[in-house]
Write a protein that holds these residues in place. Sequence first.
Motif, PDB file in Angstrom:
ATOM      1  N   ARG A  18      18.993  82.943  26.015  1.00 50.85           N
ATOM      2  CA  ARG A  18      20.150  82.055  25.967  1.00 50.85           C
ATOM      3  C   ARG A  18      20.243  81.131  27.180  1.00 50.85           C
ATOM      4  NH1 ARG A  18      24.079  84.444  22.007  1.00 50.85           N
ATOM      5  NH2 ARG A  18      25.801  83.362  22.999  1.00 50.85           N
TER       6      ARG A  18
ATOM      7  N   GLY B  23      29.286  97.051  20.678  1.00 47.04           N
ATOM      8  CA  GLY B  23      29.694  95.650  20.659  1.00 47.04           C
ATOM      9  C   GLY B  23      30.292  95.144  21.962  1.00 47.04           C
TER      10      GLY B  23
ATOM     11  N   TRP C  66      28.349  92.358  23.702  1.00 51.41           N
ATOM     12  CA  TRP C  66      28.531  90.988  23.206  1.00 51.41           C
ATOM     13  C   TRP C  66      29.795  90.371  23.785  1.00 51.41           C
ATOM     14  CZ3 TRP C  66      24.927  88.040  21.821  1.00 51.41           C
ATOM     15  CH2 TRP C  66      23.814  88.523  21.151  1.00 51.41           C
ATOM     16  N   SER C  67      30.829  91.165  23.986  1.00 49.43           N
ATOM     17  CA  SER C  67      32.040  90.645  24.635  1.00 49.43           C
ATOM     18  C   SER C  67      31.725  90.198  26.054  1.00 49.43           C
ATOM     19  CB  SER C  67      33.137  91.714  24.655  1.00 49.43           C
ATOM     20  OG  SER C  67      33.532  92.038  23.348  1.00 49.43           O
TER      21      SER C  67
ATOM     22  N   ASP D  95      24.141  98.114  23.050  1.00 44.00           N
ATOM     23  CA  ASP D  95      25.273  97.203  22.885  1.00 44.00           C
ATOM     24  C   ASP D  95      26.635  97.841  23.127  1.00 44.00           C
ATOM     25  OD1 ASP D  95      25.627  98.677  20.558  1.00 44.00           O
ATOM     26  OD2 ASP D  95      25.871  96.927  19.284  1.00 44.00           O
TER      27      ASP D  95
ATOM     28  N   GLU E 196      29.766  83.382  29.224  1.00 48.68           N
ATOM     29  CA  GLU E 196      29.611  82.016  28.726  1.00 48.68           C
ATOM     30  C   GLU E 196      30.843  81.145  28.940  1.00 48.68           C
ATOM     31  OE1 GLU E 196      28.292  82.792  24.718  1.00 48.68           O
ATOM     32  OE2 GLU E 196      26.205  82.534  25.326  1.00 48.68           O
TER      33      GLU E 196
ATOM     34  N   THR F 128      18.097  88.998  25.921  1.00 53.44           N
ATOM     35  CA  THR F 128      19.106  88.102  25.353  1.00 53.44           C
ATOM     36  C   THR F 128      19.525  87.050  26.370  1.00 53.44           C
ATOM     37  OG1 THR F 128      19.917  89.795  23.838  1.00 53.44           O
ATOM     38  CG2 THR F 128      21.434  87.995  24.358  1.00 53.44           C
TER      39      THR F 128
ATOM     40  N   VAL G 206      28.763  89.113  27.089  1.00 50.58           N
ATOM     41  CA  VAL G 206      28.008  87.857  26.948  1.00 50.58           C
ATOM     42  C   VAL G 206      28.978  86.687  26.789  1.00 50.58           C
ATOM     43  CG1 VAL G 206      26.510  86.516  25.392  1.00 50.58           C
ATOM     44  CG2 VAL G 206      25.904  88.874  25.981  1.00 50.58           C
ATOM     45  N   HIS G 207      29.936  86.829  25.903  1.00 50.04           N
ATOM     46  CA  HIS G 207      30.869  85.734  25.632  1.00 50.04           C
ATOM     47  C   HIS G 207      31.747  85.420  26.844  1.00 50.04           C
ATOM     48  CE1 HIS G 207      29.370  85.545  21.647  1.00 50.04           C
ATOM     49  NE2 HIS G 207      29.822  86.734  21.331  1.00 50.04           N
TER      50      HIS G 207
ATOM     51  N   TRP H 296      19.274  93.345  26.547  1.00 51.65           N
ATOM     52  CA  TRP H 296      20.282  92.437  27.085  1.00 51.65           C
ATOM     53  C   TRP H 296      19.686  91.479  28.091  1.00 51.65           C
ATOM     54  CZ3 TRP H 296      23.882  91.699  23.987  1.00 51.65           C
ATOM     55  CH2 TRP H 296      24.169  92.710  23.073  1.00 51.65           C
TER      56      TRP H 296
END
Length: 96
Positions: free
Chosen positions: A93, A57, A60-61, A54, A67, A89, A63-64, A86
Amino acid sequence: MGPEVQSFVVDGPLPDRNAGEEEIERRVKQLEAIPSPVTTEEAHALAGCFGPDDCYGVAWSLVHLIETTSGPLPSVSRPGPDTNEWQQTLWSRWGT
């Protein structure tokens, strides 16, 4: 594809947790420079930039940001048994 996305993609996958603080911060700044929403083409290119973990973190940024696409989310192939978390993931999603 915007120059910020091109620059991020050219630099390859996110580093792992063992990368130096400067490298991680450089990638964070690159990611933050990408304007949103991203296009479907940009989202697809960014989906290939996940590293092995990750990255404190940062993944995750990413991923967002993906999106925020103004079009459909990128199609993601069913991951094989040896893919990283990932890719799993992304499949859970968007791949269904």
